[in-house]
Write an enzyme that holds these catalytic residues in place. Structure first.
Site, mmCIF file in Angstrom:
data_model
loop_
_atom_site.group_PDB
_atom_site.id
_atom_site.type_symbol
_atom_site.label_atom_id
_atom_site.label_comp_id
_atom_site.label_asym_id
_atom_site.label_seq_id
_atom_site.Cartn_x
_atom_site.Cartn_y
_atom_site.Cartn_z
ATOM 1 N N ASP A 165 -30.292 31.217 51.463
ATOM 2 C CA ASP A 165 -29.979 30.037 52.260
ATOM 3 C C ASP A 165 -28.944 30.244 53.370
ATOM 4 O OD1 ASP A 165 -31.389 29.414 49.961
ATOM 5 O OD2 ASP A 165 -30.421 27.496 49.653
ATOM 6 N N GLU B 49 -26.119 31.829 37.937
ATOM 7 C CA GLU B 49 -26.996 31.809 39.119
ATOM 8 C C GLU B 49 -26.773 33.064 39.958
ATOM 9 O OE1 GLU B 49 -26.318 28.427 41.627
ATOM 10 O OE2 GLU B 49 -28.023 28.873 42.932
#
Ligand code: GLC
Length: 414
Positions: free
Chosen positions: A161, A385
């Protein structure tokens, strides 16, 4: 440190707990929907203990495929107000409410792995999935190629991202009229670990543009300020094409078009080589400018079946200097940020793709070392994550599907 046996149990339990009925969420809270490449990796994880469930994961993903072949990056199966931007913001018209962009197309590669777990059992499933995967591949070849390299139309498509790869392109965008909106990500995790407001305004601006153009690829190609040829999309598409070719042959299909596509994509890879930087880089299609970034995606060359001695030398160097490689950004780069998402941290999923590629290309020693370091990272810091590459500290969401799947399918195996 917990024993490996327990870690395997824990990893399986994470996949089971994140199962929402036919699909997994990446993690409860932060990401409450089905994400495309997360789901493909989840299938690979499930295949280690429940092959049937692995197929279902992929089949559910392809239930969201649009009529033109596109497979969205998020499927909003059940509305969840805890996530922004939700289905009402994207305003897409696929068979399942979804986003209007894609993610790295690793599904075909993961489907092949699932198939290899039990060929006989998977024969019909693969037969049904193959034309759908091919349709997605054809969609990418039709709409996203620039000089043979695959372009992204939104930073979220690459799965990386807020990578510095997009900085120059994003800086040229005007997002002053984006309007008011409320982020949800920073309500779930530390805002220091997440993209900045400057970036977020531009992410939303690009969603607004796609929505206005009704996600029409031709119109977006003409109007969008964001079109970047990138290593993630190019390497994963090339790898998927090789897997589709192999699967197609095994199923007795005509694979001549895929063979031609592989040649085009291979030519595209060479247009991502930034000589000055000495690495695979992203390039802005509109300005022709290099991003000037060696990211963890640059090391996906082997995954795509592309050999490169300079990248191997770089990898060896970063593996020596960084305790928990592979960092998502060059540690010497000015943009390096040890905790902020794709600007420094290590991601187990990308490590796995790099490691699988290294092994395929005969770099057994590096492949094993990377798997071992990733296993240590997970064993010491949990199924996070992503991770701080120097301290190993967990960052972002916890009990993460793809980190658990990476443990089951790759890092925790030996
Ligand atoms: C973030 C990541 C992306 C991932 C998604 C769900 O947006 O950058 O790669 O697919 O979260 O885990």
């Amino acid at each position: 440190m917990t024993s490996e046996n327990t870690l395997t149990d824990q990893a399986q339990q994470i996949l089971i707990d994140n199962d929402r009925g036919g699909y997994t969420v990446p993690t409860a809270g932060l990401y409450p929907y089905q994400w495309n490449w997360d789901s493909a990796v989840a299938a690979f994880g499930f295949a280690q203990f429940d092959v049937e469930r692995a197929w279902v994961e992929l089949e559910t993903l392809f239930q969201g495929q649009w009529a033109d072949g596109m497979v969205p990056h998020i499927l909003f199966h059940k509305n969840d107000p805890g996530y922004f931007p939700g289905p009402d913001v994207w305003a897409c018209e696929g068979p399942i409410p979804s986003s209007g962009i894609i993610q790295p197309p690793i599904a075909a590669t993961m489907a092949r792995f699932v198939w290899e777990q039990d060929r006989e059992m998977g024969q019909t499933r693969m037969g049904a999935l193959y034309p759908k995967m091919l349709a997605w591949h054809n969609w990418i070849m039709r709409w996203r190629l620039h000089m043979g390299a695959v372009c992204t139309t939104h930073p979220w498509e690459t799965g990386r991202d807020n990578a510095p790869d997009w900085d120059k392109t994003m800086a040229r965008m005007d997002a002053s009229d984006v309007g008011e909106y409320t982020r949800r990500d920073t309500a779930h995790v530390n805002s220091e670990d997440r993209p900045t407001k400057f970036d977020y305004d531009r992410y939303i601006k690009l969603v607004q543009l796609g929505r206005r153009l009704k996600w029409d690829q031709a119109a977006m190609m003409a109007e969008s300020p964001f079109r970047v040829a990138d290593p993630t999309m190019t390497f994963t598409t090339l790898r998927a094409a090789r897997d589709l070719h192999a699967v197609g042959e095994a199923l007795g299909k005509d694979v001549s078009q895929i063979a031609a596509d592989i040649k085009r994509l291979e030519a595209g890879v060479s247009t991502l080589w930034n000589k000055e930087l000495g690495g695979f880089d992203s390039r802005d299609v509109h300005s022709g400018e290099w991003a000037g970034c060696v990211s963890n995606a640059s090391y996906l060359c082997w995954f795509a079946g592309v050999e490169n001695p300079a990248m191997l030398a770089r990898l060896r160097d970063v593996m020596e200097r960084v305790p928990y490689p592979v960092p998502s950004n060059d540690p010497d780069a000015e943009t390096f940020d040890v905790r902020r998402y794709w600007r420094g941290p290590t991601w187990a999923i990308v490590n796995m793709l790099i490691g699988l590629g290294l092994k395929d290309m005969g770099h057994e020693k590096e492949a094993q070392a990377l798997a071992k370091k990733t296993a240590d990272l997970i064993a010491e810091h949990g199924f996070a994550e992503y991770f701080d590459p120097f301290s190993g500290d967990a960052a972002g969401g916890g009990s993460f599907t793809w980190t658990a799947a990476v443990w089951l399918a790759w890092a925790g195996r030996d």
